[in-house]
Design a protein around this motif. Structure first.
Motif, mmCIF file in Angstrom:
data_model
loop_
_atom_site.group_PDB
_atom_site.id
_atom_site.type_symbol
_atom_site.label_atom_id
_atom_site.label_comp_id
_atom_site.label_asym_id
_atom_site.label_seq_id
_atom_site.Cartn_x
_atom_site.Cartn_y
_atom_site.Cartn_z
ATOM 1 N N GLY A 30 0.807 -1.220 0.000
ATOM 2 C CA GLY A 30 0.000 0.000 0.000
ATOM 3 C C GLY A 30 0.837 1.264 0.000
ATOM 4 O O GLY A 30 0.341 2.353 -0.302
ATOM 5 N N GLY A 31 2.087 1.154 0.398
ATOM 6 C CA GLY A 31 2.982 2.314 0.433
ATOM 7 C C GLY A 31 2.695 3.280 1.562
ATOM 8 O O GLY A 31 3.311 4.349 1.646
ATOM 9 N N VAL A 51 3.783 -5.364 -4.992
ATOM 10 C CA VAL A 51 3.042 -6.629 -4.887
ATOM 11 C C VAL A 51 1.545 -6.390 -4.647
ATOM 12 O O VAL A 51 0.803 -7.338 -4.394
ATOM 13 C CB VAL A 51 3.622 -7.518 -3.755
ATOM 14 C CG1 VAL A 51 5.085 -7.856 -4.039
ATOM 15 C CG2 VAL A 51 3.497 -6.852 -2.375
ATOM 16 N N ILE A 98 -8.287 1.281 11.841
ATOM 17 C CA ILE A 98 -6.925 1.664 11.436
ATOM 18 C C ILE A 98 -6.955 3.011 10.709
ATOM 19 O O ILE A 98 -7.704 3.188 9.738
ATOM 20 C CB ILE A 98 -6.312 0.585 10.507
ATOM 21 C CG1 ILE A 98 -6.114 -0.728 11.276
ATOM 22 C CG2 ILE A 98 -4.991 1.071 9.923
ATOM 23 C CD1 ILE A 98 -5.613 -1.889 10.437
ATOM 24 N N GLY A 99 -6.146 3.944 11.175
ATOM 25 C CA GLY A 99 -5.906 5.210 10.466
ATOM 26 C C GLY A 99 -7.168 5.905 10.007
ATOM 27 O O GLY A 99 -8.145 6.036 10.740
ATOM 28 N N ASP A 100 -7.135 6.336 8.751
ATOM 29 C CA ASP A 100 -8.256 7.061 8.147
ATOM 30 C C ASP A 100 -8.661 6.337 6.861
ATOM 31 O O ASP A 100 -8.011 5.362 6.470
ATOM 32 C CB ASP A 100 -7.843 8.518 7.869
ATOM 33 C CG ASP A 100 -6.534 8.585 7.092
ATOM 34 O OD1 ASP A 100 -6.386 7.821 6.107
ATOM 35 O OD2 ASP A 100 -5.647 9.369 7.463
ATOM 36 N N ARG A 106 -5.670 1.851 1.028
ATOM 37 C CA ARG A 106 -4.382 1.555 0.381
ATOM 38 C C ARG A 106 -3.563 0.542 1.182
ATOM 39 O O ARG A 106 -2.920 -0.323 0.616
ATOM 40 C CB ARG A 106 -3.544 2.841 0.229
ATOM 41 C CG ARG A 106 -4.110 3.878 -0.716
ATOM 42 C CD ARG A 106 -4.024 3.508 -2.164
ATOM 43 N NE ARG A 106 -2.688 3.067 -2.539
ATOM 44 C CZ ARG A 106 -2.367 2.549 -3.710
ATOM 45 N NH1 ARG A 106 -3.298 2.386 -4.622
ATOM 46 N NH2 ARG A 106 -1.141 2.182 -3.985
ATOM 47 N N GLY A 107 -3.545 0.700 2.491
ATOM 48 C CA GLY A 107 -2.698 -0.141 3.349
ATOM 49 C C GLY A 107 -3.172 -1.584 3.353
ATOM 50 O O GLY A 107 -4.362 -1.873 3.209
ATOM 51 N N THR A 108 -2.233 -2.512 3.517
ATOM 52 C CA THR A 108 -2.549 -3.942 3.427
ATOM 53 C C THR A 108 -2.159 -4.678 4.712
ATOM 54 O O THR A 108 -1.279 -4.237 5.458
ATOM 55 C CB THR A 108 -1.780 -4.584 2.261
ATOM 56 O OG1 THR A 108 -0.372 -4.578 2.575
ATOM 57 C CG2 THR A 108 -2.017 -3.848 0.957
ATOM 58 N N ASN A 115 5.854 -5.016 8.480
ATOM 59 C CA ASN A 115 6.487 -3.805 9.024
ATOM 60 C C ASN A 115 6.640 -3.876 10.544
ATOM 61 O O ASN A 115 7.592 -3.373 11.114
ATOM 62 C CB ASN A 115 5.624 -2.589 8.634
ATOM 63 C CG ASN A 115 6.324 -1.286 8.865
ATOM 64 O OD1 ASN A 115 7.452 -1.097 8.421
ATOM 65 N ND2 ASN A 115 5.682 -0.378 9.574
ATOM 66 N N LEU A 159 8.651 -12.970 1.053
ATOM 67 C CA LEU A 159 7.390 -12.283 0.766
ATOM 68 C C LEU A 159 6.253 -12.909 1.579
ATOM 69 O O LEU A 159 6.015 -14.120 1.480
ATOM 70 C CB LEU A 159 7.081 -12.395 -0.739
ATOM 71 C CG LEU A 159 5.829 -11.665 -1.222
ATOM 72 C CD1 LEU A 159 6.018 -10.151 -1.164
ATOM 73 C CD2 LEU A 159 5.483 -12.094 -2.650
ATOM 74 N N SER A 181 -2.739 10.517 15.118
ATOM 75 C CA SER A 181 -2.403 9.576 14.045
ATOM 76 C C SER A 181 -3.405 8.440 13.917
ATOM 77 O O SER A 181 -3.494 7.807 12.875
ATOM 78 C CB SER A 181 -1.021 8.970 14.313
ATOM 79 O OG SER A 181 -1.081 8.069 15.409
ATOM 80 N N ARG A 182 -4.131 8.140 14.977
ATOM 81 C CA ARG A 182 -5.049 6.998 15.089
ATOM 82 C C ARG A 182 -4.316 5.679 15.335
ATOM 83 O O ARG A 182 -4.947 4.636 15.474
ATOM 84 C CB ARG A 182 -6.006 6.833 13.889
ATOM 85 C CG ARG A 182 -6.677 8.087 13.412
ATOM 86 C CD ARG A 182 -7.401 8.850 14.474
ATOM 87 N NE ARG A 182 -8.555 8.139 15.027
ATOM 88 C CZ ARG A 182 -9.203 8.515 16.127
ATOM 89 N NH1 ARG A 182 -8.797 9.577 16.790
ATOM 90 N NH2 ARG A 182 -10.231 7.836 16.566
#
Ligand SMILES: Cc1cc2nc3c(=O)[nH]c(=O)nc-3n(C[C@H](O)[C@H](O)[C@H](O)COP(=O)(O)OP(=O)(O)OC[C@H]3O[C@@H](n4cnc5c(N)ncnc54)[C@H](O)[C@@H]3O)c2cc1C
Length: 265
Positions: A30-31, A51, A98-100, A106-108, A115, A159, A181-182
């Motif tokens: 997701g970057g 990926v 998670i987040g917004d 986008r995030g996976t 991470n 991977l 940031s959440r």
């Protein structure tokens, strides 16, 4: 930005092959973590292997009493998935916190787990539910996967392909989000597994990242009741200390969030 080459691949072998040919490569999904890290010059890979569009890594399915999430499945997809909502609603609810919306779309899950940010939410679910992280070459049990903050059992070129969650009898996640940031200041998942084992995993607080609170597990095995936690606390010296909160504050929040998770069960 400095020069970096980019390759979008559509299969797992192609991803591993592209990685093996790079000078200083990195997978990107997701970057949402990697791109800001590169912008801040905290990482400077020479090749990015994307990926996020590998179809085999996207989606959620069931194999008996195990729910399998492809590594490139977004948080929003986990949150909305009918199977996950039915089988492990605590994980879909966690994904929705998670987040917004942009981060969730986008995030996976694979990116988050690989991470292993000490404040990320999924590591608590993976550890509490006794999940297995599947990679292009092996299966890694959650208890062996998370090594230290931002450190996992993954090899440099390995991977993540999926995360396999055994369906628990019941589980609940309680999160105290950082208001800006959440990310989790503290997040606790309490789970009763199919075999009756109780597992409690804490994220956001430990100085070595996600950890199991075994004293709470023992207390709750005797009685799945918030009162069973009376008098229990984690050592504040083992907690993260930063501008968002002291070790003592986080240790206190762990007791509160664990109680809330038990009450939510
Ligand atoms: C504003 C903001 C708020 C956020 N809030 C939260 C929050 O509340 N809770 C939370 O948990 N997270 C939060 N995040 C992080 C977010 O969940 C990211 O999506 C996640 O950390 C990384 O996922 P990604 O797919 O974007 O990975 P990427 O950024 O693409 O990659 C992250 C790392 O994982 C590696 N990687 C990616 N995919 C794989 C794979 N399949 N196999 C092996 N290695 C891989 C990459 O090489 C890189 O090192 C937030 C992020 C932002 C920007």
């Amino acid at each position: 930005m400095y020069d970096v080459s980019y390759a979008r691949v559509n299969a797992v072998p192609a991803a591993v092959d592209a990685f093996s040919k790079g000078d200083d490569p990195k997978y990107i999904a997701g970057g949402q973590t990697l791109i800001p890290t590169m912008k801040a010059r905290l990482a400077a890979p020479s090749e990015l292997v994307d990926v996020s569009r590998i179809e085999d890594l996207i989606g959620i399915c069931e194999d008996g009493d195990v729910v399998i999430v492809g590594a490139s499945t977004t948080h929003a997809a986990v949150n909305a998935d009918a199977l996950m909502n039915q089988r492990i609603p605590s994980v879909s609810a966690l994904a929705g916190q998670i987040g917004d919306p942009m981060v969730r779309h986008r995030g996976t899950m694979g990116g988050s787990v690989a991470n292993n940010d000490p404040s990320a939410d999924y590591p608590a679910a993976v550890l509490a539910l006794g999940a297995t992280v599947r990679t292009d070459r092996r299966d890694i049990l959650a208890d062996d996967f998370f090594v230290d903050m931002f450190e996992t059992a993954l090899e440099e070129d390995e991977l993540v392909t999926a995360i396999a969650f055994p369906v628990p009898k019941r589980a609940a996640y309680a999160k105290f989000p950082n208001p800006a940031s959440r990310y989790a200041m503290v997040g606790v998942m309490v789970a009763e597994l199919a075999d009756g084992a109780i597992r409690v995993a804490v994220t956001g607080a430990g100085s070595s990242g996600v950890f199991r609170w075994t004293a709470a597990e023992k207390a709750l095995a005797g009685s799945m009741d918030a009162q069973a936690l009376d008098g229990l606390s984690v050592d504040a010296d083992d907690m993260l200390e930063d501008l968002h909160g002291s070790g003592e504050y986080r240790a206190h929040l762990i007791s509160v969030m664990t109680r809330r998770a038990v009450l939510a069960l």
